[in-house]
Design a protein around this motif. Structure first.
Motif, PDB file in Angstrom:
ATOM      1  N   LEU A 165       5.059   9.511  -0.930  1.00  0.00           N
ATOM      2  CA  LEU A 165       4.651  10.921  -0.830  1.00  0.00           C
ATOM      3  C   LEU A 165       5.576  11.687   0.106  1.00  0.00           C
ATOM      4  O   LEU A 165       6.094  11.127   1.084  1.00  0.00           O
ATOM      5  CB  LEU A 165       3.217  11.017  -0.296  1.00  0.00           C
TER       6      LEU A 165
ATOM      7  N   ASP B 293       6.264  11.783   9.443  1.00  0.00           N
ATOM      8  CA  ASP B 293       5.164  11.503  10.365  1.00  0.00           C
ATOM      9  C   ASP B 293       4.522  12.824  10.811  1.00  0.00           C
ATOM     10  O   ASP B 293       5.104  13.570  11.611  1.00  0.00           O
ATOM     11  CB  ASP B 293       5.686  10.714  11.572  1.00  0.00           C
TER      12      ASP B 293
ATOM     13  N   LYS C 169       0.825  -1.227   0.000  1.00  0.00           N
ATOM     14  CA  LYS C 169       0.000   0.000   0.000  1.00  0.00           C
ATOM     15  C   LYS C 169       0.853   1.269   0.000  1.00  0.00           C
ATOM     16  O   LYS C 169       0.453   2.292  -0.553  1.00  0.00           O
ATOM     17  CB  LYS C 169      -0.936  -0.016   1.215  1.00  0.00           C
TER      18      LYS C 169
HETATM   19  N1  CAA Z   1       2.104  10.818   8.997  1.00  0.00           N
HETATM   20  C1  CAA Z   1       1.452  10.231  10.006  1.00  0.00           C
HETATM   21  N2  CAA Z   1       0.462   9.346   9.823  1.00  0.00           N
HETATM   22  C2  CAA Z   1       0.089   9.073   8.558  1.00  0.00           C
HETATM   23  C3  CAA Z   1       0.723   9.656   7.450  1.00  0.00           C
HETATM   24  C4  CAA Z   1       1.783  10.574   7.716  1.00  0.00           C
HETATM   25  N3  CAA Z   1       2.478  11.160   6.717  1.00  0.00           N
HETATM   26  N4  CAA Z   1       0.121   9.198   6.329  1.00  0.00           N
HETATM   27  C5  CAA Z   1      -0.831   8.349   6.735  1.00  0.00           C
HETATM   28  N5  CAA Z   1      -0.854   8.265   8.077  1.00  0.00           N
HETATM   29  C6  CAA Z   1      -1.746   7.466   8.906  1.00  0.00           C
HETATM   30  C7  CAA Z   1      -3.145   8.064   8.945  1.00  0.00           C
HETATM   31  O1  CAA Z   1      -3.205   9.114   9.885  1.00  0.00           O
HETATM   32  C8  CAA Z   1      -3.959   6.858   9.313  1.00  0.00           C
HETATM   33  O2  CAA Z   1      -3.816   6.625  10.688  1.00  0.00           O
HETATM   34  P1  CAA Z   1      -5.145   6.487  11.634  1.00  0.00           P
HETATM   35  O3  CAA Z   1      -5.811   5.235  11.126  1.00  0.00           O
HETATM   36  O4  CAA Z   1      -4.578   6.357  12.996  1.00  0.00           O
HETATM   37  O5  CAA Z   1      -5.966   7.714  11.391  1.00  0.00           O
HETATM   38  C9  CAA Z   1      -3.235   5.715   8.598  1.00  0.00           C
HETATM   39  O6  CAA Z   1      -1.922   6.178   8.338  1.00  0.00           O
HETATM   40  C10 CAA Z   1      -3.882   5.343   7.282  1.00  0.00           C
HETATM   41  O7  CAA Z   1      -3.945   6.536   6.513  1.00  0.00           O
HETATM   42  P2  CAA Z   1      -5.326   7.026   5.794  1.00  0.00           P
HETATM   43  O8  CAA Z   1      -6.507   6.577   6.578  1.00  0.00           O
HETATM   44  O9  CAA Z   1      -5.209   8.477   5.530  1.00  0.00           O
HETATM   45  O10 CAA Z   1      -5.253   6.164   4.438  1.00  0.00           O
HETATM   46  P3  CAA Z   1      -5.896   6.522   3.024  1.00  0.00           P
HETATM   47  O11 CAA Z   1      -5.696   5.316   2.173  1.00  0.00           O
HETATM   48  O12 CAA Z   1      -7.262   7.081   3.190  1.00  0.00           O
HETATM   49  O13 CAA Z   1      -4.984   7.737   2.443  1.00  0.00           O
HETATM   50  C11 CAA Z   1      -2.897   8.846   1.913  1.00  0.00           C
HETATM   51  C12 CAA Z   1      -3.655   7.506   2.118  1.00  0.00           C
HETATM   52  C13 CAA Z   1      -3.451   9.554   0.663  1.00  0.00           C
HETATM   53  C14 CAA Z   1      -1.438   8.524   1.723  1.00  0.00           C
HETATM   54  C15 CAA Z   1      -3.123   9.739   3.155  1.00  0.00           C
HETATM   55  O14 CAA Z   1      -2.829   8.978   4.319  1.00  0.00           O
HETATM   56  C16 CAA Z   1      -2.255  10.975   3.185  1.00  0.00           C
HETATM   57  O15 CAA Z   1      -2.549  11.939   2.488  1.00  0.00           O
HETATM   58  N6  CAA Z   1      -1.177  10.952   3.984  1.00  0.00           N
HETATM   59  C17 CAA Z   1      -0.319  12.112   4.170  1.00  0.00           C
HETATM   60  C18 CAA Z   1       0.595  12.327   2.976  1.00  0.00           C
HETATM   61  C19 CAA Z   1       1.428  13.565   3.172  1.00  0.00           C
HETATM   62  O16 CAA Z   1       0.945  14.666   3.307  1.00  0.00           O
HETATM   63  N7  CAA Z   1       2.778  13.379   3.161  1.00  0.00           N
HETATM   64  C20 CAA Z   1       3.710  14.466   3.349  1.00  0.00           C
HETATM   65  C21 CAA Z   1       4.151  14.527   4.783  1.00  0.00           C
HETATM   66  S1  CAA Z   1       5.138  15.964   5.135  1.00  0.00           S
HETATM   67  C22 CAA Z   1       6.718  15.557   4.668  1.00  0.00           C
HETATM   68  O17 CAA Z   1       6.979  14.465   4.180  1.00  0.00           O
HETATM   69  C23 CAA Z   1       7.771  16.606   4.921  1.00  0.00           C
HETATM   70  C24 CAA Z   1       9.031  16.364   4.199  1.00  0.00           C
HETATM   71  O18 CAA Z   1       9.225  16.764   3.075  1.00  0.00           O
HETATM   72  C25 CAA Z   1      10.125  15.658   4.862  1.00  0.00           C
END
Ligand code: CAA
Length: 256
Positions: free
Chosen positions: A106, A66, A59
């Motif tokens: 991502l 985080d 997945k």
């Molecule tokens: N950090 C923490 N937890 C995360 C996470 C993240 N980046 N991505 C997903 N999770 C967690 C969710 O919170 C969820 O946990 P809970 O069940 O406890 O709520 C679990 O993983 C499953 O995620 P979803 O229910 O959201 O799953 P989905 O299939 O509906 O969506 C997704 C998947 C589109 C990837 C969505 O989870 C998402 O958009 N995630 C965040 C992506 C993001 O914004 N990444 C960038 C982070 S910032 C960064 O990376 C800074 C940098 O440059 C270093």
């Protein structure tokens, strides 16, 4: 070292690191990065390892940094702790590293994949730098590496809108080297890694270093670097072995 957020496995001369925080789609926290870095140290220090694969789950390769851990960070925290800098360990790995990406790669996940030497993508892979939606920008090389991979226009659009790219678009734009059906991703990645691990390790490391040099220097300097390293390779027994094997119509044996 006992790992809790990654799995480390060795198959012949290939080290396989699997990101393993399924409950958070492999979101990257300090523990995971420390464990990843420790595993890279182990594999780098083991001369029996000739290639490394970095992968995640079906997945998610990794859904980024985080967000739950980051949410409460302040500027003094990020500055004084030099947040993110330790993530760069992967990009300094001297042995070849393949990213085998299925599902989401991502933010920091896409950035980790881009620190590897090349990306093999499952047909389910989705790449993106959605940080802007969180009120920040890519912080682990995304603005720099994505731009070098796919060009300014596409990188700019992705970083400014957070739009994701599927595997077909990622291959077309040069982000990934190949698309593989998801069910065959690890079999194919292992096959490729074993081919690389069957080469001379010092020659593979020098080849990686020379290709990477092309990103960091002028063409003339890069070619000078390549020429010097190429010439020095005639000082290794592996050059004699490789060329003799060709002439004797047998497979080379680069052991030792
Ligand atoms: N950090 C923490 N937890 C995360 C996470 C993240 N980046 N991505 C997903 N999770 C967690 C969710 O919170 C969820 O946990 P809970 O069940 O406890 O709520 C679990 O993983 C499953 O995620 P979803 O229910 O959201 O799953 P989905 O299939 O509906 O969506 C997704 C998947 C589109 C990837 C969505 O989870 C998402 O958009 N995630 C965040 C992506 C993001 O914004 N990444 C960038 C982070 S910032 C960064 O990376 C800074 C940098 O440059 C270093």
């Amino acid at each position: 070292m006992a790992y809790e957020t990654i799995l480390l496995e060795v198959d012949e001369r290939v080290g396989i690191i699997r990101l393993n925080r399924p409950q958070a789609l492999n979101a990257l926290n300090a523990q995971l990065i420390n464990e990843l870095n420790a595993a890279l140290d182990v594999l780098e220090n083991d001369r029996a390892i000739g290639c490394i694969i970095l992968t995640g789950s079906e997945k998610a390769f990794a859904a980024g940094a985080d967000i739950k851990a980051m949410q409460s960070f302040t500027y003094p925290d990020t500055y004084l702790d030099d947040y993110i800098t330790s993530w760069e360990r992967l990009s300094r790995t001297r042995k070849p590293v393949i990213a085998a990406v299925a599902g989401f790669a991502l933010g920091g996940g896409c950035e980790l994949a881009m620190m590897c030497d090349f990306i093999l993508a499952a047909d389910t892979a989705k790449f993106g730098q959605p940080e802007i939606k969180l009120g920040v920008m890519p912080g682990s090389g995304g603005t720099q590496r994505l731009t070098r991979f796919v060009g300014k226009s596409k990188a700019m659009e992705m970083c400014l809108t957070g739009r994701l790219m599927d595997a077909v678009e990622a291959e077309r734009s040069g982000l990934v080297s190949r698309i593989i059906p998801a069910a065959e991703l690890m079999t194919e990645a292992l096959k490729v890694a074993k081919v690389i691990a069957g080469m001379s390790l010092p020659i593979a490391m020098q080849t990686k270093e020379a290709v990477n040099r092309s990103y960091e220097t002028s063409l003339a300097e890069g070619i000078r670097f390549e020429r010097r390293v190429f010439q020095s390779q005639f000082g290794l027994a592996h050059q004699q072995e490789g060329m003799s094997a060709f002439i004797e119509k047998r497979p080379p044996n680069f052991k030792g």
